[in-house]
Scaffold this motif. Structure first.
Motif, PDB file in Angstrom:
ATOM      1  N   ALA A  22       0.842  -1.207   0.000  1.00 18.95           N
ATOM      2  CA  ALA A  22       0.000   0.000   0.000  1.00 18.95           C
ATOM      3  C   ALA A  22       0.870   1.247   0.000  1.00 18.95           C
ATOM      4  O   ALA A  22       0.588   2.220  -0.710  1.00 18.95           O
ATOM      5  CB  ALA A  22      -0.933  -0.011   1.218  1.00 18.95           C
ATOM      6  N   ALA A  25       2.285   1.762  -3.434  1.00 21.30           N
ATOM      7  CA  ALA A  25       1.241   2.260  -4.343  1.00 21.30           C
ATOM      8  C   ALA A  25       0.949   3.731  -4.066  1.00 21.30           C
ATOM      9  O   ALA A  25       0.775   4.531  -4.992  1.00 21.30           O
ATOM     10  CB  ALA A  25      -0.020   1.417  -4.180  1.00 21.30           C
ATOM     11  N   LEU A  26       0.929   4.125  -2.788  1.00 21.03           N
ATOM     12  CA  LEU A  26       0.707   5.539  -2.450  1.00 21.03           C
ATOM     13  C   LEU A  26       1.831   6.391  -3.019  1.00 21.03           C
ATOM     14  O   LEU A  26       1.593   7.483  -3.543  1.00 21.03           O
ATOM     15  CB  LEU A  26       0.610   5.723  -0.933  1.00 21.03           C
ATOM     16  CG  LEU A  26      -0.701   5.269  -0.293  1.00 21.03           C
ATOM     17  CD1 LEU A  26      -0.592   5.283   1.227  1.00 21.03           C
ATOM     18  CD2 LEU A  26      -1.874   6.138  -0.731  1.00 21.03           C
ATOM     19  N   LEU A  29       1.492   7.033  -6.589  1.00 25.56           N
ATOM     20  CA  LEU A  29       0.446   8.036  -6.831  1.00 25.56           C
ATOM     21  C   LEU A  29       0.866   9.444  -6.379  1.00 25.56           C
ATOM     22  O   LEU A  29       0.081  10.383  -6.488  1.00 25.56           O
ATOM     23  CB  LEU A  29      -0.841   7.640  -6.099  1.00 25.56           C
ATOM     24  CG  LEU A  29      -1.567   6.401  -6.626  1.00 25.56           C
ATOM     25  CD1 LEU A  29      -2.715   6.030  -5.693  1.00 25.56           C
ATOM     26  CD2 LEU A  29      -2.108   6.662  -8.032  1.00 25.56           C
ATOM     27  N   GLY A  30       2.065   9.580  -5.850  1.00 25.46           N
ATOM     28  CA  GLY A  30       2.559  10.910  -5.487  1.00 25.46           C
ATOM     29  C   GLY A  30       2.424  11.270  -4.022  1.00 25.46           C
ATOM     30  O   GLY A  30       2.694  12.407  -3.632  1.00 25.46           O
ATOM     31  N   PHE A  31       2.005  10.318  -3.202  1.00 25.72           N
ATOM     32  CA  PHE A  31       1.887  10.610  -1.760  1.00 25.72           C
ATOM     33  C   PHE A  31       3.228  10.297  -1.089  1.00 25.72           C
ATOM     34  O   PHE A  31       3.370   9.333  -0.339  1.00 25.72           O
ATOM     35  CB  PHE A  31       0.761   9.788  -1.140  1.00 25.72           C
ATOM     36  CG  PHE A  31      -0.601  10.129  -1.674  1.00 25.72           C
ATOM     37  CD1 PHE A  31      -1.256  11.269  -1.255  1.00 25.72           C
ATOM     38  CD2 PHE A  31      -1.225   9.313  -2.609  1.00 25.72           C
ATOM     39  CE1 PHE A  31      -2.521  11.591  -1.741  1.00 25.72           C
ATOM     40  CE2 PHE A  31      -2.480   9.624  -3.108  1.00 25.72           C
ATOM     41  CZ  PHE A  31      -3.126  10.767  -2.670  1.00 25.72           C
ATOM     42  N   ASN A  32       4.223  11.134  -1.376  1.00 32.82           N
ATOM     43  CA  ASN A  32       5.581  10.851  -0.917  1.00 32.82           C
ATOM     44  C   ASN A  32       5.783  11.168   0.557  1.00 32.82           C
ATOM     45  O   ASN A  32       6.804  10.810   1.138  1.00 32.82           O
ATOM     46  CB  ASN A  32       6.580  11.642  -1.755  1.00 32.82           C
ATOM     47  CG  ASN A  32       6.470  11.269  -3.222  1.00 32.82           C
ATOM     48  OD1 ASN A  32       6.565  10.096  -3.579  1.00 32.82           O
ATOM     49  ND2 ASN A  32       6.223  12.247  -4.079  1.00 32.82           N
ATOM     50  N   GLU A  33       4.825  11.843   1.162  1.00 38.17           N
ATOM     51  CA  GLU A  33       4.958  12.184   2.581  1.00 38.17           C
ATOM     52  C   GLU A  33       4.655  11.001   3.503  1.00 38.17           C
ATOM     53  O   GLU A  33       4.849  11.100   4.710  1.00 38.17           O
ATOM     54  CB  GLU A  33       4.050  13.371   2.937  1.00 38.17           C
ATOM     55  CG  GLU A  33       2.554  13.077   2.995  1.00 38.17           C
ATOM     56  CD  GLU A  33       1.843  13.326   1.670  1.00 38.17           C
ATOM     57  OE1 GLU A  33       2.380  12.905   0.621  1.00 38.17           O
ATOM     58  OE2 GLU A  33       0.742  13.922   1.703  1.00 38.17           O
ATOM     59  N   VAL A  34       4.196   9.889   2.922  1.00 41.98           N
ATOM     60  CA  VAL A  34       3.832   8.737   3.756  1.00 41.98           C
ATOM     61  C   VAL A  34       5.079   7.926   4.090  1.00 41.98           C
ATOM     62  O   VAL A  34       5.774   7.440   3.216  1.00 41.98           O
ATOM     63  CB  VAL A  34       2.795   7.847   3.045  1.00 41.98           C
ATOM     64  CG1 VAL A  34       2.440   6.648   3.911  1.00 41.98           C
ATOM     65  CG2 VAL A  34       1.547   8.656   2.720  1.00 41.98           C
ATOM     66  N   GLU A  35       5.355   7.800   5.377  1.00 37.55           N
ATOM     67  CA  GLU A  35       6.562   7.101   5.844  1.00 37.55           C
ATOM     68  C   GLU A  35       6.287   5.645   6.159  1.00 37.55           C
ATOM     69  O   GLU A  35       7.169   4.817   6.122  1.00 37.55           O
ATOM     70  CB  GLU A  35       7.040   7.750   7.153  1.00 37.55           C
ATOM     71  CG  GLU A  35       7.550   9.154   7.013  1.00 37.55           C
ATOM     72  CD  GLU A  35       9.003   9.177   6.558  1.00 37.55           C
ATOM     73  OE1 GLU A  35       9.785   8.382   7.085  1.00 37.55           O
ATOM     74  OE2 GLU A  35       9.325   9.996   5.674  1.00 37.55           O
ATOM     75  N   SER A  36       5.069   5.347   6.560  1.00 39.16           N
ATOM     76  CA  SER A  36       4.776   3.980   6.983  1.00 39.16           C
ATOM     77  C   SER A  36       3.274   3.703   6.843  1.00 39.16           C
ATOM     78  O   SER A  36       2.445   4.575   7.102  1.00 39.16           O
ATOM     79  CB  SER A  36       5.229   3.817   8.438  1.00 39.16           C
ATOM     80  OG  SER A  36       4.545   2.762   9.072  1.00 39.16           O
ATOM     81  N   VAL A  37       2.965   2.497   6.391  1.00 41.83           N
ATOM     82  CA  VAL A  37       1.570   2.036   6.331  1.00 41.83           C
ATOM     83  C   VAL A  37       1.532   0.657   6.960  1.00 41.83           C
ATOM     84  O   VAL A  37       2.323  -0.218   6.583  1.00 41.83           O
ATOM     85  CB  VAL A  37       1.057   1.929   4.872  1.00 41.83           C
ATOM     86  CG1 VAL A  37      -0.395   1.479   4.839  1.00 41.83           C
ATOM     87  CG2 VAL A  37       1.215   3.247   4.125  1.00 41.83           C
ATOM     88  N   ARG A  38       0.662   0.464   7.917  1.00 41.41           N
ATOM     89  CA  ARG A  38       0.481  -0.873   8.506  1.00 41.41           C
ATOM     90  C   ARG A  38      -1.016  -1.164   8.445  1.00 41.41           C
ATOM     91  O   ARG A  38      -1.845  -0.310   8.768  1.00 41.41           O
ATOM     92  CB  ARG A  38       0.907  -0.926   9.977  1.00 41.41           C
ATOM     93  CG  ARG A  38       2.277  -0.381  10.268  1.00 41.41           C
ATOM     94  CD  ARG A  38       3.393  -1.343  10.332  1.00 41.41           C
ATOM     95  NE  ARG A  38       3.265  -2.444  11.265  1.00 41.41           N
ATOM     96  CZ  ARG A  38       4.081  -3.503  11.226  1.00 41.41           C
ATOM     97  NH1 ARG A  38       5.019  -3.606  10.317  1.00 41.41           N
ATOM     98  NH2 ARG A  38       3.941  -4.485  12.096  1.00 41.41           N
TER      99      ARG A  38
ATOM    100  N   GLU B  44      -3.010   2.064   9.601  1.00 36.57           N
ATOM    101  CA  GLU B  44      -2.218   3.012  10.391  1.00 36.57           C
ATOM    102  C   GLU B  44      -1.195   3.676   9.483  1.00 36.57           C
ATOM    103  O   GLU B  44      -0.328   3.011   8.919  1.00 36.57           O
ATOM    104  CB  GLU B  44      -1.493   2.274  11.515  1.00 36.57           C
ATOM    105  CG  GLU B  44      -2.435   1.615  12.508  1.00 36.57           C
ATOM    106  CD  GLU B  44      -1.675   0.791  13.545  1.00 36.57           C
ATOM    107  OE1 GLU B  44      -1.782   1.104  14.740  1.00 36.57           O
ATOM    108  OE2 GLU B  44      -0.955  -0.147  13.141  1.00 36.57           O
ATOM    109  N   GLU B  46       1.770   6.733   8.950  1.00 41.37           N
ATOM    110  CA  GLU B  46       2.657   7.739   9.537  1.00 41.37           C
ATOM    111  C   GLU B  46       3.083   8.651   8.415  1.00 41.37           C
ATOM    112  O   GLU B  46       3.594   8.193   7.386  1.00 41.37           O
ATOM    113  CB  GLU B  46       3.895   7.088  10.150  1.00 41.37           C
ATOM    114  CG  GLU B  46       3.624   6.504  11.525  1.00 41.37           C
ATOM    115  CD  GLU B  46       4.892   5.966  12.170  1.00 41.37           C
ATOM    116  OE1 GLU B  46       4.790   4.931  12.844  1.00 41.37           O
ATOM    117  OE2 GLU B  46       5.965   6.562  11.980  1.00 41.37           O
TER     118      GLU B  46
END
Lengths: 84, 84
Positions: A22, A25-26, A29-38, B44, B46
């Motif tokens: 996920a 995939a983010l 799509l250009g969501f580079n500010e996302v550091e972690s997805v759980r 979740e 971050e």
């Protein structure tokens, strides 16, 4: 009828391939500010009983069936208490 | 880094076979007080950004990738805002 939300998450030490996919995939799509997805589970229960009964019973349900305690943690929240 | 919990649930009109299976298993184990079980996802995240940026961006992530809005609903909660 009382509503209870159970939040089940993978333990921090456990790799979460679904979350990694996920996150990738983010980023695509250009969501580079996302550091972690759980990714965990949200289990919504509706059940009868008093608040203290429910607390004990939901704990038992988690320990016996709903949660794999080797790799998962959980918490729960009693959201709505209604009279019989 | 800010932590956001996204709660994804199946719309009420959508049958949840996983929830039905869990309910049946709970009843087999003697938890007869359980009237309904629905299983959704807890995501979740971050990520970096100000609170208002994050609110807009998380909504966009849900709409574009994380949630299938045909069959799912979502809500989210900004849980922890930390300085850079």
């Amino acid at each position: 009828m009382t509503k209870v939300n159970v939040y089940v998450t993978l333990r921090e030490s456990v790799v979460d391939p679904q979350g990694i996919a996920a996150q990738e995939a983010l980023q695509t799509l250009g969501f580079n500010e996302v550091e972690s997805v759980r990714i965990g589970r949200l289990i919504e229960l509706e059940l009868a009983g008093t608040e203290s009964e429910i607390e004990a019973r939901v704990k038992e349900m988690c320990d016996k069936l709903l949660v794999n305690k080797v790799i998962e943690d959980y918490s729960f929240e009693i959201r709505e208490v209604a009279g019989k």
